[in-house]
Design an enzyme around this catalytic site. Structure first.
Site, PDB file in Angstrom:
ATOM      1  N   HIS A  96      -0.384 -82.354  42.558  1.00 39.41           N
ATOM      2  CA  HIS A  96       0.737 -83.212  42.160  1.00 39.41           C
ATOM      3  C   HIS A  96       0.244 -84.055  40.994  1.00 39.41           C
ATOM      4  O   HIS A  96      -0.959 -84.039  40.676  1.00 39.41           O
ATOM      5  CB  HIS A  96       1.234 -84.058  43.327  1.00 39.41           C
ATOM      6  CG  HIS A  96       0.224 -85.035  43.895  1.00 39.41           C
ATOM      7  ND1 HIS A  96      -1.000 -84.653  44.390  1.00 39.41           N
ATOM      8  CD2 HIS A  96       0.275 -86.397  44.036  1.00 39.41           C
ATOM      9  CE1 HIS A  96      -1.653 -85.720  44.825  1.00 39.41           C
ATOM     10  NE2 HIS A  96      -0.917 -86.797  44.619  1.00 39.41           N
TER      11      HIS A  96
ATOM     12  N   HIS B 138       0.061 -87.387  40.467  1.00 38.20           N
ATOM     13  CA  HIS B 138      -0.453 -88.747  40.592  1.00 38.20           C
ATOM     14  C   HIS B 138      -1.700 -88.879  39.722  1.00 38.20           C
ATOM     15  O   HIS B 138      -2.441 -87.907  39.529  1.00 38.20           O
ATOM     16  CB  HIS B 138      -0.770 -89.076  42.048  1.00 38.20           C
ATOM     17  CG  HIS B 138       0.447 -89.437  42.857  1.00 38.20           C
ATOM     18  ND1 HIS B 138       0.414 -89.622  44.218  1.00 38.20           N
ATOM     19  CD2 HIS B 138       1.729 -89.672  42.459  1.00 38.20           C
ATOM     20  CE1 HIS B 138       1.628 -89.948  44.639  1.00 38.20           C
ATOM     21  NE2 HIS B 138       2.447 -89.982  43.596  1.00 38.20           N
TER      22      HIS B 138
ATOM     23  N   ASP C 107      -4.586 -89.898  40.001  1.00 36.04           N
ATOM     24  CA  ASP C 107      -5.934 -89.579  40.491  1.00 36.04           C
ATOM     25  C   ASP C 107      -6.136 -88.073  40.686  1.00 36.04           C
ATOM     26  O   ASP C 107      -7.156 -87.653  41.228  1.00 36.04           O
ATOM     27  CB  ASP C 107      -6.241 -90.346  41.789  1.00 36.04           C
ATOM     28  CG  ASP C 107      -5.196 -90.149  42.874  1.00 36.04           C
ATOM     29  OD1 ASP C 107      -3.991 -90.077  42.545  1.00 36.04           O
ATOM     30  OD2 ASP C 107      -5.579 -90.066  44.061  1.00 36.04           O
ATOM     31  N   HIS C 108      -5.168 -87.260  40.220  1.00 34.68           N
ATOM     32  CA  HIS C 108      -5.266 -85.801  40.364  1.00 34.68           C
ATOM     33  C   HIS C 108      -5.096 -85.052  39.042  1.00 34.68           C
ATOM     34  O   HIS C 108      -5.282 -83.841  39.022  1.00 34.68           O
ATOM     35  CB  HIS C 108      -4.229 -85.308  41.388  1.00 34.68           C
ATOM     36  CG  HIS C 108      -4.479 -85.864  42.758  1.00 34.68           C
ATOM     37  ND1 HIS C 108      -5.087 -85.144  43.764  1.00 34.68           N
ATOM     38  CD2 HIS C 108      -4.243 -87.104  43.271  1.00 34.68           C
ATOM     39  CE1 HIS C 108      -5.208 -85.916  44.851  1.00 34.68           C
ATOM     40  NE2 HIS C 108      -4.706 -87.107  44.569  1.00 34.68           N
TER      41      HIS C 108
ATOM     42  N   HIS D  72       4.775 -86.263  50.128  1.00 31.87           N
ATOM     43  CA  HIS D  72       3.960 -87.230  49.367  1.00 31.87           C
ATOM     44  C   HIS D  72       4.572 -87.348  47.971  1.00 31.87           C
ATOM     45  O   HIS D  72       4.782 -88.455  47.464  1.00 31.87           O
ATOM     46  CB  HIS D  72       2.516 -86.747  49.318  1.00 31.87           C
ATOM     47  CG  HIS D  72       1.585 -87.641  48.556  1.00 31.87           C
ATOM     48  ND1 HIS D  72       1.189 -88.880  49.010  1.00 31.87           N
ATOM     49  CD2 HIS D  72       0.969 -87.477  47.354  1.00 31.87           C
ATOM     50  CE1 HIS D  72       0.384 -89.433  48.117  1.00 31.87           C
ATOM     51  NE2 HIS D  72       0.233 -88.605  47.108  1.00 31.87           N
TER      52      HIS D  72
ATOM     53  N   ASP E 135      -2.996 -84.443  48.871  1.00 31.30           N
ATOM     54  CA  ASP E 135      -2.563 -85.721  49.455  1.00 31.30           C
ATOM     55  C   ASP E 135      -1.538 -85.577  50.584  1.00 31.30           C
ATOM     56  O   ASP E 135      -1.005 -86.573  51.072  1.00 31.30           O
ATOM     57  CB  ASP E 135      -2.040 -86.655  48.359  1.00 31.30           C
ATOM     58  CG  ASP E 135      -3.181 -87.307  47.579  1.00 31.30           C
ATOM     59  OD1 ASP E 135      -4.359 -87.077  47.932  1.00 31.30           O
ATOM     60  OD2 ASP E 135      -2.899 -88.044  46.615  1.00 31.30           O
TER      61      ASP E 135
ATOM     62  N   HIS F  55      -8.931 -87.457  50.407  1.00 36.17           N
ATOM     63  CA  HIS F  55      -9.491 -88.803  50.173  1.00 36.17           C
ATOM     64  C   HIS F  55     -10.144 -89.332  51.453  1.00 36.17           C
ATOM     65  O   HIS F  55      -9.804 -90.401  51.931  1.00 36.17           O
ATOM     66  CB  HIS F  55      -8.376 -89.773  49.752  1.00 36.17           C
ATOM     67  CG  HIS F  55      -7.723 -89.468  48.435  1.00 36.17           C
ATOM     68  ND1 HIS F  55      -8.423 -89.262  47.272  1.00 36.17           N
ATOM     69  CD2 HIS F  55      -6.415 -89.369  48.093  1.00 36.17           C
ATOM     70  CE1 HIS F  55      -7.573 -89.044  46.267  1.00 36.17           C
ATOM     71  NE2 HIS F  55      -6.348 -89.098  46.734  1.00 36.17           N
TER      72      HIS F  55
HETATM   73  C1  5PN Z   1      -1.445 -96.518  43.317  1.00 33.88           C
HETATM   74  C2  5PN Z   1      -1.715 -95.223  43.995  1.00 33.88           C
HETATM   75  N1  5PN Z   1      -0.733 -94.326  44.056  1.00 33.88           N
HETATM   76  C3  5PN Z   1      -0.917 -93.135  44.670  1.00 33.88           C
HETATM   77  C4  5PN Z   1      -2.132 -92.860  45.221  1.00 33.88           C
HETATM   78  C5  5PN Z   1      -2.549 -91.701  45.888  1.00 33.88           C
HETATM   79  O1  5PN Z   1      -1.860 -90.722  46.131  1.00 33.88           O
HETATM   80  O2  5PN Z   1      -3.845 -91.822  46.242  1.00 33.88           O
HETATM   81  C6  5PN Z   1      -4.307 -93.137  45.841  1.00 33.88           C
HETATM   82  C7  5PN Z   1      -3.146 -93.729  45.175  1.00 33.88           C
HETATM   83  C8  5PN Z   1      -2.964 -94.951  44.563  1.00 33.88           C
HETATM   84  O3  5PN Z   1      -3.992 -95.845  44.514  1.00 33.88           O
HETATM   85 ZN    ZN Z   2      -1.077 -88.728  45.495  1.00 30.92          ZN
HETATM   86 ZN    ZN Z   3      -4.531 -88.969  45.611  1.00 32.00          ZN
END
Ligand code: 5PN
Ligand code: ZN
Ligand code: ZN
Length: 254
Positions: A96, A98, A100-101, A171, A193, A238
């Site tokens: 996805h 986000h 962090d990906h 998610h 996630d 995570h």
């Molecule tokens: C701000 C924030 N939004 C989404 C995610 C996520 O999917 O893993 C960590 C995270 C965040 O810190």
């Molecule tokens: Zn995410």
């Molecule tokens: Zn994430």
């Protein structure tokens, strides 16, 4: 025919509150959690699933995430450990979009970007509560360094022999999980996630970051069923505890 290899690429860590990681369960307080990417060396190409976060972006836009990422924990730093140049990657696929990906997508300038149609739409038009999560859309911008060559996909799909994407929405709108079959061990099922950690399953707790909580629970249950049906091992996205037991590059699974 070379054997398929799977490398976990360490991408450093972030912090969030326990109530975000384990929605309505907690306990609260800062929890530091890992981020990683998955490289699949396969006869049909070099596939990377997720690309971690861009530290400069997090420092600027989400400083509460307190990012820790050394040069060695960037995508080029990790690929260097196994002698792969980012330009050799043939396919980028993100669970996805986000931040962090997808923070390292831009390094793979020669790749096709496999992308769930709904996820691309969602990232470009986020719900108001998703703005920060979808704040790093640098990968979607053509510039002189990088132009994403998108191939839009939908539904469960086999992207190479024994490499399957399963739709696990909730998610986010177009969230995918990944299963990889290997010659010498049980299949690896990367939840992304849809399940943050082993503790998420134990508590039946999804993340507080979600577009649809009901769909999120269904996806968590779908992954449990898939793991059972395929005798697959779940790898969480995570998980501060399980992560220590995972093999990290330059080691690999095969
Ligand atoms: C701000 C924030 N939004 C989404 C995610 C996520 O999917 O893993 C960590 C995270 C965040 O810190
Ligand atoms: Zn995410
Ligand atoms: Zn994430």
């Amino acid at each position: 025919m070379a054997e398929t290899k799977v490398y976990l690429l360490d991408g450093g860590s972030l912090v969030s509150d326990g109530f975000h990681l384990y929605w309505n369960r907690g306990p609260g307080g800062e929890v530091r959690f890992p981020c990683y990417s998955v490289l699949i060396e396969h006869d049909e190409g070099k596939f990377i699933f997720d690309t971690g976060f861009d530290k400069a972006h997090v420092d600027k836009v989400l400083p509460l995430g307190k990012p820790i990422q050394s040069g060695e924990q960037t995508i080029p730093g990790q690929l260097k450990k196994i002698g792969v140049d980012p330009k050799e990657i043939t396919h980028v696929i993100n669970s996805h979009y986000h931040f962090d990906h997808c923070g390292g997508n831009r390094f793979m300038s020669g790749a096709t970007t496999l992308c769930h149609k709904k996820e691309l739409d969602a990232s470009r038009k986020p719900q108001p509560f998703e703005n920060l999560s979808y704040s790093d859309l640098a990968f979607d911008r053509a510039d002189d360094v990088y132009t994403p060559n998108y191939e839009l996909i939908e539904g469960d799909t086999e992207i190479a022999k024994g490499v399957r994407l399963f739709e696990t929405p909730g998610h986010t709108a177009g969230h995918y999980s990944l299963m990889v079959e290997l010659a010498g061990r049980q299949p690896m099922l990367f939840t992304a996630d849809a399940i943050y950690a082993a503790k998420s399953l134990e508590l039946r707790a999804i993340s507080s970051f979600h577009v649809d909580p009901v769909a999120s629970y269904e996806s968590m249950e779908r992954l449990e069923r898939l793991a059972e049906e395929h005798d697959a091992e779940l790898f969480f996205s995570h998980d501060p505890e399980s992560y220590g037991d995972y093999l990290k590059a330059p080691a690999h699974y095969a």
